[in-house]
Design an enzyme around this catalytic site. Structure first.
Site, PDB file in Angstrom:
ATOM      1  N   CYS A   1       2.494  -3.289   4.200  1.00 51.01           N
ATOM      2  CA  CYS A   1       1.646  -2.137   4.511  1.00 51.01           C
ATOM      3  C   CYS A   1       2.220  -1.489   5.768  1.00 51.01           C
ATOM      4  O   CYS A   1       3.260  -1.911   6.268  1.00 51.01           O
ATOM      5  CB  CYS A   1       0.170  -2.506   4.647  1.00 51.01           C
ATOM      6  SG  CYS A   1      -0.335  -3.394   6.132  1.00 51.01           S
ATOM      7  N   GLY A   2       1.578  -0.464   6.258  1.00 52.81           N
ATOM      8  CA  GLY A   2       2.123   0.290   7.390  1.00 52.81           C
ATOM      9  C   GLY A   2       2.452  -0.576   8.585  1.00 52.81           C
ATOM     10  O   GLY A   2       3.575  -0.598   9.076  1.00 52.81           O
TER      11      GLY A   2
ATOM     12  N   GLY B   1       1.680  -3.962   8.575  1.00 53.19           N
ATOM     13  CA  GLY B   1       1.794  -5.328   8.107  1.00 53.19           C
ATOM     14  C   GLY B   1       0.554  -6.152   8.405  1.00 53.19           C
ATOM     15  O   GLY B   1       0.307  -7.176   7.762  1.00 53.19           O
TER      16      GLY B   1
ATOM     17  N   ASP C   1       0.845  -1.183   0.000  1.00 53.74           N
ATOM     18  CA  ASP C   1       0.000   0.000   0.000  1.00 53.74           C
ATOM     19  C   ASP C   1       0.886   1.241   0.000  1.00 53.74           C
ATOM     20  O   ASP C   1       2.119   1.143  -0.138  1.00 53.74           O
ATOM     21  CB  ASP C   1      -0.980  -0.025   1.183  1.00 53.74           C
ATOM     22  CG  ASP C   1      -0.343   0.272   2.535  1.00 53.74           C
ATOM     23  OD1 ASP C   1       0.899   0.391   2.628  1.00 53.74           O
ATOM     24  OD2 ASP C   1      -1.106   0.368   3.518  1.00 53.74           O
ATOM     25  N   HIS C   2       0.269   2.394   0.153  1.00 55.46           N
ATOM     26  CA  HIS C   2       0.998   3.668   0.100  1.00 55.46           C
ATOM     27  C   HIS C   2       2.087   3.762   1.171  1.00 55.46           C
ATOM     28  O   HIS C   2       3.135   4.337   0.933  1.00 55.46           O
ATOM     29  CB  HIS C   2       0.019   4.842   0.227  1.00 55.46           C
ATOM     30  CG  HIS C   2      -0.859   4.761   1.442  1.00 55.46           C
ATOM     31  ND1 HIS C   2      -1.965   3.927   1.485  1.00 55.46           N
ATOM     32  CD2 HIS C   2      -0.786   5.348   2.649  1.00 55.46           C
ATOM     33  CE1 HIS C   2      -2.542   4.042   2.673  1.00 55.46           C
ATOM     34  NE2 HIS C   2      -1.838   4.888   3.398  1.00 55.46           N
TER      35      HIS C   2
ATOM     36  N   HIS D   1       9.483 -23.702   9.824  1.00 52.88           N
ATOM     37  CA  HIS D   1       8.508 -24.415  10.646  1.00 52.88           C
ATOM     38  C   HIS D   1       7.078 -24.323  10.130  1.00 52.88           C
ATOM     39  O   HIS D   1       6.273 -25.218  10.397  1.00 52.88           O
ATOM     40  CB  HIS D   1       8.536 -23.905  12.081  1.00 52.88           C
ATOM     41  CG  HIS D   1       9.793 -24.264  12.807  1.00 52.88           C
ATOM     42  ND1 HIS D   1       9.952 -24.051  14.149  1.00 52.88           N
ATOM     43  CD2 HIS D   1      10.962 -24.816  12.369  1.00 52.88           C
ATOM     44  CE1 HIS D   1      11.157 -24.454  14.518  1.00 52.88           C
ATOM     45  NE2 HIS D   1      11.791 -24.927  13.453  1.00 52.88           N
TER      46      HIS D   1
ATOM     47  N   GLY E   1      -2.926  -5.481   8.215  1.00 53.64           N
ATOM     48  CA  GLY E   1      -4.053  -5.493   7.291  1.00 53.64           C
ATOM     49  C   GLY E   1      -3.798  -6.319   6.053  1.00 53.64           C
ATOM     50  O   GLY E   1      -4.623  -7.153   5.656  1.00 53.64           O
TER      51      GLY E   1
END
Length: 148
Positions: free
Chosen positions: A69-70, A72, A12-13, A102, A74
Site C-alpha cells: 500500500c502507499g 505499507g 491497494d490503488h 530472524h 495499513g
C-alpha cells in the site's frame, strides 16, 4: 525460502503499479502468483486486498506473501491481525533479509510511495530466497502470538 510455487500478492490503488512490476519480474524467474487485486488506481480500501493474502498464507504452510500500500503501514497492520501471520514492513534489503532470517516473517509489506521499483524488487528477492535461521530466534518467534 518459500516452499510454495504460488505467491499470494495484494495491493491497494497506491501499490498497483509496483505489484504489476514485481509480478512481471518474478514471473520471468519462474515464480507464480495468485493476484488478489486491486487492478486499477481507483481509490479502494487496503484491508479488502490484505485479508485474502493473509488467509492464503495461513491456509498454505510454507507460503510467503506480498502486500503493498502507499505507506505499507495499513496493509501490514491488517495482515498482522491474522494468527500465524508475521508480516514485516521493509524499506531496505537488509530489513527484508532479517525479517526472514530472524523473525520467520511470512509476508513482506512494501511502502509503494517510499521505495523505488528497483529497491522493492531487491527486497522481495531477499525475502523469497532467505531461510529462517531458527536457533535462538525460534524461542522469540514462539512468543509472538497472543494467547488471549
Amino acid at each position: 525460502m518459500t516452499n510454495s510455487k504460488i505467491i499470494p500478492i495484494g495491493a491497494d490503488h497506491a501499490g498497483v503499479q509496483l505489484k504489476e512490476a514485481i509480478k512481471k519480474h518474478f514471473t520471468e524467474l519462474g515464480y507464480e502468483f495468485k493476484d488478489y487485486g486491486t487492478y486499477t488506481e481507483e481509490s479502494i480500501d487496503y484491508p479488502d486486498f490484505g485479508h485474502p493474502v493473509a488467509n492464503h498464507v495461513q491456509e498454505n504452510e510454507g507460503t510467503l506473501g506480498i502486500v503493498i500500500c502507499g505507506s505499507g503501514n495499513g496493509i501490514n497492520m491488517t495482515v498482522n491481525k491474522h494468527q500465524g501471520i508475521r508480516s514485516a514492513l521493509t524499506w531496505t534489503e537488509e530489513l527484508a533479509e532479517l525479517a526472514r532470517q530472524h523473525n520467520d516473517a511470512n509476508i513482506i509489506a512494501l511502502p509503494a510511495r517510499f521505495v523505488s521499483e528497483e529497491l522493492a524488487i531487491k527486497m522481495v528477492e531477499k525475502f523469497l530466497t532467505m531461510d529462517f535461521e531458527g536457533g535462538r530466534h525460534q524461542n522469540r518467534v514462539n512468543k509472538i502470538a497472543c494467547s488471549g
